[in-house]
Design a protein around this motif. Structure first.
Motif, PDB file in Angstrom:
ATOM      1  N   UNK A 161       0.840  -1.199   0.000  1.00 16.22           N
ATOM      2  CA  UNK A 161       0.000   0.000   0.000  1.00 16.22           C
ATOM      3  C   UNK A 161       0.876   1.249   0.000  1.00 16.22           C
ATOM      4  N   UNK A 162       1.569   1.441  -1.090  1.00 16.19           N
ATOM      5  CA  UNK A 162       2.459   2.576  -1.229  1.00 16.19           C
ATOM      6  C   UNK A 162       3.423   2.352  -2.373  1.00 16.19           C
ATOM      7  N   UNK A 163       4.503   3.102  -2.355  1.00 18.59           N
ATOM      8  CA  UNK A 163       5.484   3.031  -3.426  1.00 18.59           C
ATOM      9  C   UNK A 163       6.800   2.455  -2.886  1.00 18.59           C
ATOM     10  N   UNK A 164       7.060   1.175  -3.132  1.00 16.59           N
ATOM     11  CA  UNK A 164       8.271   0.544  -2.594  1.00 16.59           C
ATOM     12  C   UNK A 164       9.528   1.076  -3.254  1.00 16.59           C
ATOM     13  N   UNK A 165      10.603   1.076  -2.472  1.00 18.85           N
ATOM     14  CA  UNK A 165      11.849   1.638  -2.970  1.00 18.85           C
ATOM     15  C   UNK A 165      13.027   0.677  -2.825  1.00 18.85           C
ATOM     16  N   UNK A 166      13.186   0.071  -1.661  1.00 13.48           N
ATOM     17  CA  UNK A 166      14.336  -0.798  -1.430  1.00 13.48           C
ATOM     18  C   UNK A 166      13.916  -1.983  -0.563  1.00 13.48           C
ATOM     19  N   UNK A 167      14.374  -3.190  -0.930  1.00  9.97           N
ATOM     20  CA  UNK A 167      14.036  -4.417  -0.198  1.00  9.97           C
ATOM     21  C   UNK A 167      15.294  -5.132   0.255  1.00  9.97           C
TER      22      UNK A 167
ATOM     23  N   UNK B 123      15.913 -15.820   4.841  1.00 11.85           N
ATOM     24  CA  UNK B 123      15.139 -15.746   3.609  1.00 11.85           C
ATOM     25  C   UNK B 123      13.646 -15.917   3.775  1.00 11.85           C
ATOM     26  N   UNK B 124      13.167 -16.039   5.002  1.00 10.85           N
ATOM     27  CA  UNK B 124      11.738 -16.260   5.230  1.00 10.85           C
ATOM     28  C   UNK B 124      10.924 -14.967   5.131  1.00 10.85           C
ATOM     29  N   UNK B 125      11.575 -13.855   5.397  1.00 14.60           N
ATOM     30  CA  UNK B 125      10.899 -12.558   5.343  1.00 14.60           C
ATOM     31  C   UNK B 125      11.664 -11.634   4.411  1.00 14.60           C
ATOM     32  N   UNK B 126      10.935 -10.665   3.887  1.00 12.99           N
ATOM     33  CA  UNK B 126      11.562  -9.594   3.123  1.00 12.99           C
ATOM     34  C   UNK B 126      10.997  -8.284   3.652  1.00 12.99           C
TER      35      UNK B 126
ATOM     36  N   UNK C 256       7.159   4.437   4.727  1.00 16.78           N
ATOM     37  CA  UNK C 256       6.555   3.208   5.242  1.00 16.78           C
ATOM     38  C   UNK C 256       7.594   2.096   5.189  1.00 16.78           C
ATOM     39  N   UNK C 257       7.464   1.153   6.102  1.00 11.85           N
ATOM     40  CA  UNK C 257       8.278  -0.061   6.088  1.00 11.85           C
ATOM     41  C   UNK C 257       7.319  -1.233   6.163  1.00 11.85           C
ATOM     42  N   UNK C 258       7.490  -2.186   5.251  1.00 10.97           N
ATOM     43  CA  UNK C 258       6.650  -3.373   5.218  1.00 10.97           C
ATOM     44  C   UNK C 258       7.495  -4.602   5.514  1.00 10.97           C
ATOM     45  N   UNK C 259       6.889  -5.575   6.175  1.00 11.18           N
ATOM     46  CA  UNK C 259       7.497  -6.894   6.355  1.00 11.18           C
ATOM     47  C   UNK C 259       6.563  -7.886   5.674  1.00 11.18           C
TER      48      UNK C 259
ATOM     49  N   UNK D 236       6.819 -17.124   2.124  1.00 13.29           N
ATOM     50  CA  UNK D 236       6.056 -18.352   1.852  1.00 13.29           C
ATOM     51  C   UNK D 236       4.600 -18.051   1.526  1.00 13.29           C
ATOM     52  N   UNK D 237       3.971 -17.154   2.297  1.00 14.88           N
ATOM     53  CA  UNK D 237       2.559 -16.834   2.057  1.00 14.88           C
ATOM     54  C   UNK D 237       2.370 -15.733   1.012  1.00 14.88           C
ATOM     55  N   UNK D 238       3.492 -15.056   0.677  1.00 16.31           N
ATOM     56  CA  UNK D 238       3.470 -13.976  -0.318  1.00 16.31           C
ATOM     57  C   UNK D 238       2.557 -12.828   0.117  1.00 16.31           C
ATOM     58  N   UNK D 239       2.575 -12.544   1.441  1.00 15.55           N
ATOM     59  CA  UNK D 239       1.706 -11.499   1.980  1.00 15.55           C
ATOM     60  C   UNK D 239       2.434 -10.609   2.957  1.00 15.55           C
ATOM     61  N   UNK D 240       1.992  -9.355   3.019  1.00 18.41           N
ATOM     62  CA  UNK D 240       2.512  -8.428   4.014  1.00 18.41           C
ATOM     63  C   UNK D 240       1.967  -8.856   5.379  1.00 18.41           C
ATOM     64  N   UNK D 241       2.854  -8.953   6.349  1.00 18.51           N
ATOM     65  CA  UNK D 241       2.452  -9.364   7.695  1.00 18.51           C
ATOM     66  C   UNK D 241       2.625  -8.252   8.732  1.00 18.51           C
ATOM     67  N   UNK D 242       3.341  -7.212   8.379  1.00 16.76           N
ATOM     68  CA  UNK D 242       3.504  -6.077   9.310  1.00 16.76           C
ATOM     69  C   UNK D 242       3.897  -4.845   8.507  1.00 16.76           C
TER      70      UNK D 242
END
Length: 172
Positions: free
Chosen positions: A128-134, A140-143, A159-162, A166-172
Motif C-alpha cells: 500500500x504505497x510506493x516501494x523503494x528498497x528491499x 530468507x523467510x521474510x523480506x 513506510x516499512x513493510x514486512x 512463503x505466504x506472499x503477503x505483508x504481515x507487518x
C-alpha cells in the motif's frame, strides 16, 4: 568517461563492482591495483542498482527508466538477457538461497520476484504505497521493504513493510 557511478558492491572475490549509469555498464574495480579491470555491459542507460548471486556468477540490474532488469554473466562479462518489469523499478536484492531476484515496482505498488533459474516473474507482493528498497532476512523467510506511503495517506511519509515470503503477503 564513466559518468554517474551509483552503487558499489564488493563481491566474495574482493572485486569491487560499481554501476556507471550513463555508460550502460558495471565497472569492475581491482582493489589491489585501484584500477578499472573491466566492464560488463547492461544494455540500458540508467543502470541504477544491482544485486549478485552468492557465487558471484550473475548480477541483476535495475534499469530505472527503461522498466527492465538486465541479467549479467559476471565471469563472462556479458549481458545474458533483459527482462521487462512493466514499469520503472528501483533497487535489487537476491534471496539468500539465490532462488529469486527482487525489484521494487513503485508505480505498481509491488515487489516483483523473478526466478534466477529462468529469469521469469514468479510472483508479486502488493504493497500500500510506493516501494523503494528491499532486503531479505538472513534466513530468507521474510523480506523487508521501505518506501513511500500513498499520496494523501495518514500518516504520510516513509513506510516499512514486512512480508512473509512463503505466504506472499505483508504481515507487518
Amino acid at each position: 568517461e564513466y559518468l554517474r557511478p551509483h552503487f558499489p558492491e564488493v563481491g566474495p572475490s574482493g572485486m569491487i563492482y560499481v554501476t556507471a549509469e550513463m555508460k550502460e555498464s558495471i565497472l569492475l574495480v581491482d582493489p589491489k591495483t585501484r584500477a578499472i579491470a573491466g566492464t560488463i555491459p547492461t544494455g540500458s542507460n540508467l543502470t541504477h542498482f544491482f544485486a549478485m548471486t552468492s557465487d558471484e556468477k550473475k548480477a541483476f540490474t535495475s534499469n530505472v527508466s527503461a522498466a527492465t532488469v538486465s541479467v549479467l554473466d559476471i565471469p563472462g562479462r556479458k549481458l545474458i538477457t533483459t527482462v521487462s518489469t512493466g514499469s520503472g523499478n528501483q533497487r535489487m536484492t537476491v534471496s539468500p538461497d539465490d532462488k529469486w531476484f527482487v525489484t521494487n515496482i513503485g508505480q505498481g505498488s509491488k515487489m516483483s520476484f523473478f526466478r534466477t533459474s529462468d529469469y521469469q516473474l514468479d510472483f508479486d507482493i502488493p504493497l500500500d504505497g510506493s516501494p523503494f528498497v528491499s532486503r531479505f532476512s538472513p534466513d530468507g523467510k521474510s523480506i523487508y521493504n521501505m518506501g513511500n506511503a500513498p499520496r494523501g495517506a495518514t500518516p504520510a511519509g516513509i513506510r516499512v513493510w514486512k512480508a512473509d515470503v512463503a505466504s506472499k503477503k505483508v504481515v507487518a
